[in-house]
Design an enzyme around this catalytic site. Sequence first.
Site, PDB file in Angstrom:
ATOM      1  N   CYS A 184       0.823  -1.229   0.000  1.00  0.00           N
ATOM      2  CA  CYS A 184       0.000   0.000   0.000  1.00  0.00           C
ATOM      3  C   CYS A 184       0.849   1.268   0.000  1.00  0.00           C
ATOM      4  O   CYS A 184       0.343   2.352  -0.280  1.00  0.00           O
ATOM      5  CB  CYS A 184      -0.947   0.006   1.194  1.00  0.00           C
ATOM      6  N   HIS A 222      -3.417   7.019   3.060  1.00  0.00           N
ATOM      7  CA  HIS A 222      -3.872   5.743   2.493  1.00  0.00           C
ATOM      8  C   HIS A 222      -5.237   5.398   3.095  1.00  0.00           C
ATOM      9  O   HIS A 222      -5.427   5.462   4.306  1.00  0.00           O
ATOM     10  CB  HIS A 222      -2.840   4.659   2.820  1.00  0.00           C
ATOM     11  N   ASN A 239     -10.396  -0.235   0.245  1.00  0.00           N
ATOM     12  CA  ASN A 239      -8.935  -0.161   0.286  1.00  0.00           C
ATOM     13  C   ASN A 239      -8.387  -0.666  -1.052  1.00  0.00           C
ATOM     14  O   ASN A 239      -8.514  -1.850  -1.368  1.00  0.00           O
ATOM     15  CB  ASN A 239      -8.436  -1.021   1.456  1.00  0.00           C
TER      16      ASN A 239
END
Length: 322
Positions: A112, A249, A279
């Site tokens: 990520c 994020h 996500n």
Amino acid sequence: MIYSKVAGTGAYTPENRVTNHDMETIVETTDEWIKSRTGIESRPVTLTENTSDLAYQAALNALDDAKLKASDLDMIIVATVTPDQPFPGVSQMLQSRLGCRAIPAFDVNAACTGFIYALNIADKMLKSGDYQHILIIGAETLTKITDYADRNTCVLFGDGAGAFVLSKSDTNHIPAILTYAKGDEKGYLKMDGYPLKKNYITPEQTRPFLQMNGAEVFKFATAVLPSVVKSLLEETHLSLDDIDMIVAHQANKRIIDKAAKTLGVQHDKMFVNIDHTGNTSAASVPIAIDEAIKTGALKKGDTMITAAFGAGFTWGGAVIKL
Ligand code: UT7
């Protein structure tokens, strides 16, 4: 001095959308649990487009925004943990699909945090003076490695891609980029690979899925997110008052809220779009920044901080003057 600047941004998410109510028909969960524990209401899930297809559309949008052509690009860096296949890389697929010259193109795997790593590499490459325009992309089809029998993880992920064209600049638009890694020895967030062969016998292949210990990753995320923001402020001698928006994020709205509380930042300074993205791993940061710009939440001249964390473990962030 040579610096870099964001010349254009773009994003693309697949049209198919899976709502929390749809998830209720797949695993034992509720719309209320998902919303209250994560902030997610629906997520884009690809049915036909692979990572390179999402990356390609995001790249076209970023090139259009930068008013540049693919032939202007000097390098392509794609951050992904879900490439179409182990090789060739998504970046190399894009080089030919976009119609670029024979330029360097490579993929980066930092989960990520991948887009922040790509940003750091591109910034340093531009500072070398050898390149003019670099395309960086975060692109993922996380849902293809998601176990739809595991309610702990399957409600979280979405698919998409976000892209920047980073260009050479005379003025300093990205005064700090920080990237870190610390090995996840306990395997709190991982996907198994191919088993080694014993005596040249090919073992029966099982399909690996992403596995996560959510509580441990939550602890890690809520520690490193405020800490990297503080380090970026120290490095640039800026205060939170100088920052127009923090784009973190999008893994869980509660992680973003907790970081805001630790930092003492008003919630309206923390950009949130996880409600409709889920996500999307390496794609999350560039998708969120593009959305913030295109909706007017961020304007030209604004100073923003972006920060990410993920498997590896990896984390990092950057101060960007738009
Ligand atoms: O991008 C990579 C980084 N990833 C992250 O940052 C994710 C970090 N972790 C998280 O965001 C959170 O830990 C989760 C959203 C994954 C989980 O939330 P939580 O509040 O930490 O829940 P939990 O894991 O402590 O589970 C609480 C309860 C459990 O039931 P029991 O054992 O208390 O009876 C779970 O089985 O919630 C249950 N649960 C669910 N219930 C309904 C777990 N998933 C679900 C679900 N629906 N989908």
